[in-house]
Write an enzyme that holds these catalytic residues in place. Structure first.
Site, short mmCIF file in Angstrom:
data_model
loop_
_atom_site.label_atom_id
_atom_site.label_comp_id
_atom_site.label_asym_id
_atom_site.label_seq_id
_atom_site.Cartn_x
_atom_site.Cartn_y
_atom_site.Cartn_z
CG HIS A 40 -1.78 1.17 1.38
ND1 HIS A 40 -3.15 1.14 1.27
CD2 HIS A 40 -1.47 2.47 1.64
CE1 HIS A 40 -3.64 2.36 1.44
NE2 HIS A 40 -2.64 3.19 1.68
CD GLU A 41 1.88 3.40 3.71
OE1 GLU A 41 1.99 4.52 3.16
OE2 GLU A 41 0.88 3.08 4.37
NI NI Z 1 -2.46 5.29 1.99
#
Ligand code: NI
Length: 189
Positions: free
Chosen positions: A153-154
């Site tokens: 996600h990051e």
């Molecule tokens: Ni985010």
């Protein structure tokens, strides 16, 4: 010695987090060329402060308008989020991800740039990540589950990707308090 004394920093600040719709979130972030600089330490201090303030599980530099390949994440066992377990606090610069199997897992995600919403997102279940800490020391880990999910996600933020762009079934995207308890009980990152 890479870790600076806090006296070297100008005031650490909680920075505004950009929200989906802001074109800065779609940009490709740049590689960090120099480690252990006051500017890098100051950026990370602001990111830490911002993530802590918002009770997030992770934050990428582009989310505070800085187009550099820097992410932070970490998460302690929290009764509010029983599904998540814990992820060691990590500062990761210039990350590279390598899936370790073909296995894909769907699970709920939230994002500080998409507040109040949750979506079910497919991610690699097992992966290896490499990168550097703020001193330029290499990091290499093999992880799975929620840890692997948070890193993906990051790192997506560094390539201008927000999680809604990966959702396959839009019935599994909505407001946290209208979805299942599993979706509601998740931190944003
Ligand atoms: Ni985010």
């Amino acid at each position: 010695m890479c870790v600076p004394s806090s006296k070297k920093w100008s005031a650490v600040a909680i920075r505004p987090v950009l929200k989906m719709g802001d074109p800065r979130l779609w940009q490709q972030a740049r590689t960090v060329d120099f480690f252990a600089t006051p500017e890098l330490h100051a950026l990370i201090a602001d990111m830490q402060e911002t993530m802590l303030h918002l009770d997030g599980a992770g934050l990428a530099a582009p989310q505070i308008g800085v187009g550099l390949r820097v992410v932070i994440f970490g998460f302690e066992d929290n009764p509010r989020y029983p599904e998540a377990g814990s992820v060691p606090y990590t500062i990761l610069i210039n990350p590279e991800l390598t899936p370790l199997s073909d296995e894909i897992e769907e699970a709920w995600e939230g994002c500080l740039s998409v507040p109040g919403l949750r979506g079910s997102v497919p991610r690699w279940r097992h992966l290896r990540y490499t990168g550097f800490d703020p001193c330029g020391q290499p990091i290499e880990r093999s992880v799975d589950g929620f840890h692997a999910r948070v890193v993906q996600h990051e790192c997506d933020h560094l390539d201008g990707i927000l999680y809604p762009m990966r959702i396959r079934d839009f019935r599994l995207f909505g407001f946290a308090d209208a979805l299942s308890p599993d979706a509601e009980n998740l931190p944003e990152d």
